[in-house]
Design a protein around this motif. Structure first.
Motif, short mmCIF file in Angstrom:
data_model
loop_
_atom_site.label_atom_id
_atom_site.label_comp_id
_atom_site.label_asym_id
_atom_site.label_seq_id
_atom_site.Cartn_x
_atom_site.Cartn_y
_atom_site.Cartn_z
N TYR B 128 -3.67 -6.17 -0.06
CA TYR B 128 -2.92 -5.20 -0.86
C TYR B 128 -2.61 -3.96 -0.02
N ARG B 132 1.15 -2.89 1.31
CA ARG B 132 1.74 -1.66 0.79
C ARG B 132 2.09 -0.71 1.93
N LYS B 334 -5.16 0.37 -7.91
CA LYS B 334 -3.94 -0.41 -7.69
C LYS B 334 -2.81 0.10 -8.60
N THR B 337 -1.26 3.27 -7.31
CA THR B 337 -0.50 3.17 -6.06
C THR B 337 0.56 2.08 -6.17
N SER B 338 0.90 1.73 -7.42
CA SER B 338 1.95 0.74 -7.63
C SER B 338 3.29 1.36 -7.26
N LYS B 339 4.31 0.52 -7.15
CA LYS B 339 5.63 1.02 -6.77
C LYS B 339 6.10 2.08 -7.77
N ASP B 342 3.95 5.32 -7.37
CA ASP B 342 4.30 5.98 -6.11
C ASP B 342 5.64 6.70 -6.24
N ARG B 355 3.88 4.09 2.18
CA ARG B 355 4.44 2.76 1.97
C ARG B 355 5.35 2.43 3.14
#
Lengths: 305, 431
Positions: B128, B132, B334, B337-339, B342, B355
Motif C-alpha cells: 500500500y 501510493r 488507509k 490517505t485514500s485518493k 489526500d 503520492r
C-alpha cells in the motif's frame, strides 16, 4: 493524675528522644517532606542512577538493556568541548550576575526603605519584571538589543559590532545583565524584609557619633543585613546556574556559536531532543556538585566574622 | 543531630530510588492481539488550523460509517516541540493510536524507544505504502527494512521572491537570474546595494538542530542530485558538493546579504528580506500580502528546473505501541490517505500528499490553482532526512559545525566539516 496520665508521662521522654519535643510538628512538616522526597529527592536519586547507566526513555513494557557503564557518561561529558564551554559560560554569567544582583538589590532596597516619594509605585515597578513571563520579556529585550534595536540607535557609532546578542564576547554578559534586571524585584524584597529588622537605635547612635549617610550604610546596614546577603548570593547562584530560558530564546539556542550555551540548555538538547538522558543526567549531577561547591564557598566567605 | 537527620533522610531516599531503579521493566506489552483488535481510537493532529479542519472532516466521514470504531481527534498538546511531547507520551504510555504529524527525523528515536508499530505487521501494508508513494517511499524505511511511518505529505521547499523588491533593485521580477550561485549572489548584491531590502535572504541563523533543513540541506539535495546528509552510514557533506553549498552560504553571510542575527518576526512578510526558502504553505500565507514568484533552489551550474531536487519537509503518520485497537487504526490510516482524503488535504491546506504523480492524480485542482503547480512538480523530486540512529544528534553536530564555519566564519568550512563528518560517521553507526 490518672493511671493513664502516669503511663503517658513515663513514655514521654522516649517519644521526645525520637520525635523531638513537639511531635505534632512532624505531622505539620510531613506533607512538605513527602513533597520534597517525591519531587526532589527521588528524581535526583534517579538522575544519579541514570548517569551511571546506558539509559534512554522507553515505552512502558519495552524490553531493553540498561547496563551499568561506570563513569562512561561522565567521561563523555568531561571530554566534550561543548560541555566545558557551557560551564565556562555559566561561570562568566555568575561572576557578572551575582555581584550585580546583590549590590543593586541592597542599594535599591535601602533607597526604597527610606521615606521617598512614590515608594509604593517604585516597589511595584521593580517587582513587575520578576512576575512577568520570561517569554514576553525576552521579546522586549530582543527588540531593545538587536542590531537595529533601541539600544544601538541610542549608542549610535558606539554600538558594538557584531551586535550584543550575536557577539561572542557580549552575549553572555548581556544575558547576565538581563537576568539581574529581571530578578531584582525579588531580591529587593528579601532585603526590604531584612532592613525592617535593623534596630533604629543603631542608626541613631551612628548619627550621634557623627557618621555620614555612607558611613552608616557601610557600618550599620551592610553588617546588619549580612544573613540576607548570604541568602541573596546563594539564591542568585542557584537560579543563575540553572539558566535556560534566556539562551534558549534570547540567543536562539545558545548562540552565537555556543557562546551563551548553558549546562541546562545542553541537558535539554541531549536529554530531551537527542534522546540521551544518561549524558544529560551526568551533566546535571556535575552541575549540582558545581552549585553546591560555589554555594558553600559563598557561605564561608560571607559568614566569616 | 541537626544536620545528620536531613542527611540521613536524603541518603534513605536515594537508596530507595536506586533500589527501585535496579529492577527493570517486565511487562511485555508487545501488542499481540492488539494488531487485530478493533474499537474506538484516538488520533492527534498538528495544530495548524487548516490541517485541523481537514482532520475533523476526515474523522467525521469515518465515524459516520463506523459507529463501533469511533475516532476521536485532538490537537497535539502544547510543548516546546511536537517531538518532545510525543517522546514524553511514548514514555508515559499515553500516546494516541496515530499521530498525523510525525517528523521523519524523530522516527529513529521513537523506534528505539519502542514507541512505534512496524506497519509491515498489517497484511499488504508495505505494498500500500509503495504503491501510493512510489519509489520515494524507500527513503522512509528504517534500517531494519520496515516502515515505522507512512509517508503522508510533503512541503518541498523552493525560493520565494518578492517581485516588488526585485523590481526596486533593478532585477527583472518576472525572470530573475537565480539559477546559478553566481547569478544568485549577483542578484543578492543588487538587492542589498540598492537598499530595496536590508537582506537578500534571511534563513534563521540560530543553532536549533532543524534549521539546516531550510538553508544548507535543500541546496545540498539539488547540488548532489538527491543525496541525503548521511548515506550507507557515512556523512556526505564533507565532499566537494557539500563544500560548494557551504561556501555559497558563507559568502552570503560574509557579505551581509544574509544576516547573522535572528529576525524577530517574518522577514519576508515584513519586506526585510527579498527572498525566502519556503514550502507551498507560503502561497496561502503570503498570497495576498506580497507579489511573489517561485523558483527552484540554485545549483552551482544552474541545472534545469526539472532536474532539481530539494528537501521534502515531510510530515508522516505513525502508529504508536500504546494503541490497543490497531486493526482499526490501520484502517483509519488507509482511509485518511485514500485518493479522496489526500485530495481533500490538498484542497484545504495546499500541502502535497506524498503520492506518485501528484499533478496527474489531481488535474482539476492544479488547473484551478496554477500557483501550486511548481510545488507539485517539485514534490516529485524530494530528499528526506536520513533515517539513521542518532538522527537528531547528527543534525545538531552538523548545525554546530555549520554555525561556526559558515554563519560566523570562525573556521574554514573544510576543517569544520571534516571534524563533524568524523563524529557523524561514528553516530550513524549507532555508537
Amino acid at each position: 493524675m490518672t493511671l493513664q496520665d502516669a503511663r503517658r508521662g513515663a513514655a514521654w521522654p522516649r517519644v521526645t528522644a525520637i520525635l523531638g519535643r513537639h511531635p505534632g510538628g512532624l505531622a505539620l512538616v510531613a506533607p512538605y517532606a513527602a513533597f520534597l522526597a517525591l519531587v526532589f529527592a527521588y528524581p535526583f536519586g534517579f538522575a544519579v542512577w541514570i548517569s551511571f547507566h546506558d539509559y534512554f526513555f522507553t515505552a512502558p513494557g519495552a524490553q531493553v538493556d540498561r547496563p551499568f557503564v561506570g563513569l562512561d557518561n561522565y567521561t563523555a561529558v568531561l571530554t566534550d568541548p561543548a560541555v566545558r564551554q557551557a560551564f565556562g559560560n555559566i561561570l562568566v554569567f555568575l561572576v557578572i550576575n551575582v555581584p550585580l544582583t546583590t549590590v543593586l538589590a541592597l542599594l535599591l532596597a535601602t533607597a526604597l526603605n527610606g521615606a521617598i516619594r512614590a515608594r509604593t509605585f517604585l516597589r511595584v515597578a521593580y517587582y513587575v519584571p520578576y512576575v512577568t513571563a520570561s517569554v514576553a520579556v525576552v521579546g522586549v529585550w530582543l527588540f531593545l538589543f538587536n542590531s537595529g534595536g533601541l539600544v544601538n540607535k541610542v549608542l549610535g557609532p558606539l554600538a558594538p559590532d557584531p551586535s550584543w546578542l550575536v557577539n561572542e564576547k557580549l552575549a553572555m554578559p548581556t544575558i547576565a545583565v538581563y537576568v539581574a534586571w529581571k530578578q531584582l524585584g525579588f531580591f529587593i524584597l528579601l532585603y526590604l524584609a531584612a532592613l525592617q529588622n535593623v534596630p533604629k537605635e543603631l542608626y541613631e547612635s551612628a548619627a550621634v557619633d557623627g557618621a555620614t549617610r555612607w558611613q552608616s550604610f557601610r557600618k550599620v546596614t551592610v553588617p546588619a543585613v549580612r544573613p540576607a546577603t548570604t541568602l541573596v548570593v546563594i539564591l542568585a547562584t542557584i537560579t543563575g546556574a540553572n539558566l535556560f530560558t534566556e539562551p534558549y530564546l534570547l540567543t536562539g539556542g545558545g548562540g552565537p556559536n555556543g557562546a551563551s550555551a548553558s549546562p541546562v540548555l545542553l541537558m535539554y538538547q541531549r536529554g530531551i531532543e537527542q534522546g540521551q538522558p544518561d549524558v544529560a543526567a551526568a551533566i546535571g549531577v556535575l552541575l549540582v556538585a558545581f552549585v553546591i561547591a560555589v554555594s558553600l564557598l559563598n557561605r564561608r566567605l560571607l559568614e566569616r566574622s | 543531630m541537626r544536620r545528620t537527620l536531613p542527611a540521613s533522610l536524603l541518603a534513605l531516599a536515594l537508596g530507595i530510588t536506586v533500589a527501585g531503579c535496579g529492577g527493570g521493566d517486565s511487562d511485555s506489552g508487545s501488542g499481540k492481539g492488539a494488531d487485530s483488535a478493533r474499537g474506538p481510537i484516538t488520533i492527534w493532529l498538528s495544530n495548524n488550523q487548516e490541517e485541523v479542519a481537514w482532520g475533523k472532516a476526515m474523522v467525521e466521514a469515518w465515524n459516520a460509517g463506523h459507529p463501533d470504531e469511533k475516532v476521536t481527534a485532538q490537537e497535539i498538546p502544547a510543548g516546546k516541540s511536537s517531538e518532545e511531547v510525543i517522546g514524553a507520551a511514548i514514555t508515559a504510555g499515553n500516546a494516541p493510536c496515530l499521530i498525523f504529524n510525525t517528523a521523519p527525523a524523530a522516527v529513529p528515536q521513537f523506534q528505539k524507544q519502542g514507541g512505534l508499530v512496524a506497519l509491515d505487521t498489517f497484511p499488504g501494508a508495505a505494498d500500500y505504502i509503495e504503491q501510493r508513494t512510489g519509489s520515494a517511499a524507500e527513503q522512509y524505511k528504517s534500517s531494519d527494512g520496515k516502515y515505522y511511518q507512512l509517508p503522508w505529505k510533503s512541503n518541498p521547499v523552493m525560493i520565494f521572491y518578492n517581485k516588488t523588491l526585485l523590481a526596486k533593485a533593478g532585477v527583472d521580477p518576472e525572470n530573475p537570474p537565480l539559477a546559478t550561485y553566481d547569478q544568485f549572489l549577483a542578484t543578492a548584491r543588487k538587492i542589498k546595494a540598492s537598499g530595496a531590502a536590508p537582506a537578500a535572504i534571511y534563513p534563521a541563523p540560530t543553532s536549533e538542530f532543524f534549521q539546516s533543513w531550510f538553508d544548507f540541506y535543500p541546496l545540498f539535495a539539488a547540488e548532489t542530485d538527491g543525496k541525503q546528509l548521511v548515506e550507507d552510514g557515512k556523512a556526505q557533506f564533507n565532499t566537494p558538493e557539500g563544500q560548494r553549498v557551504a561556501e555559497f552560504w558563507r559568502t552570503l553571510y560574509a557579505e551581509g546579504l544574509a544576516p547573522k542575527e535572528k529576525y524577530n518576526g517574518d522577514s519576508f512578510a515584513d519586506g526585510k528580506a527579498a527572498m525566502a526558502i519556503v514550502g507551498p504553505w507560503a502561497i496561502a500565507v503570503y498570497g495576498e500580502k506580497v507579489k511573489w514568484g517561485a523558483v527552484p533552489v540554485p545549483t552551482s551550474t544552474g541545472k534545469p528546473a526539472s532536474e532539481i531536487k530539494t528537501f521534502s519537509d515531510a510530515k508522516n503518520v505513525a502508529m504508536y505501541t500504546s494503541c490497543k485497537n490497531r486493526a482499526t487504526a490501520w484502517d483509519v490510516l488507509k482511509f485518511a490517505t485514500s485518493k479522496e482524503q489526500d485530495g481533500a488535504l490538498l484542497e484545504k491546506t495546499g500541502q502535497m500528499p506524498l503520492r506518485a504523480d501528484l499533478p496527474t492524480t489531481y488535474p482539476d485542482y492544479f488547473a484551478e490553482h496554477p500557483a501550486y503547480k511548481a510545488f507539485a512538480d517539485q514534490a516529485g523530486r524530494t530528499v528526506e532526512v536520513p533515517n539513521v540512529p542518532n538522527a537528531i544528534t547528527i543534525w545538531q553536530t552538523f548545525r554546530d559545525a555549520y554555525s561556526e564555519s559558515v554563519i560566523f566564519g570562525k573556521k574554514p568550512v573544510s576543517d569544520a566539516f571534516a571534524e563533524a563528518a568524523q563524529k557523524v560517521d561514528q553516530l550513524a553507526s549507532g555508537s
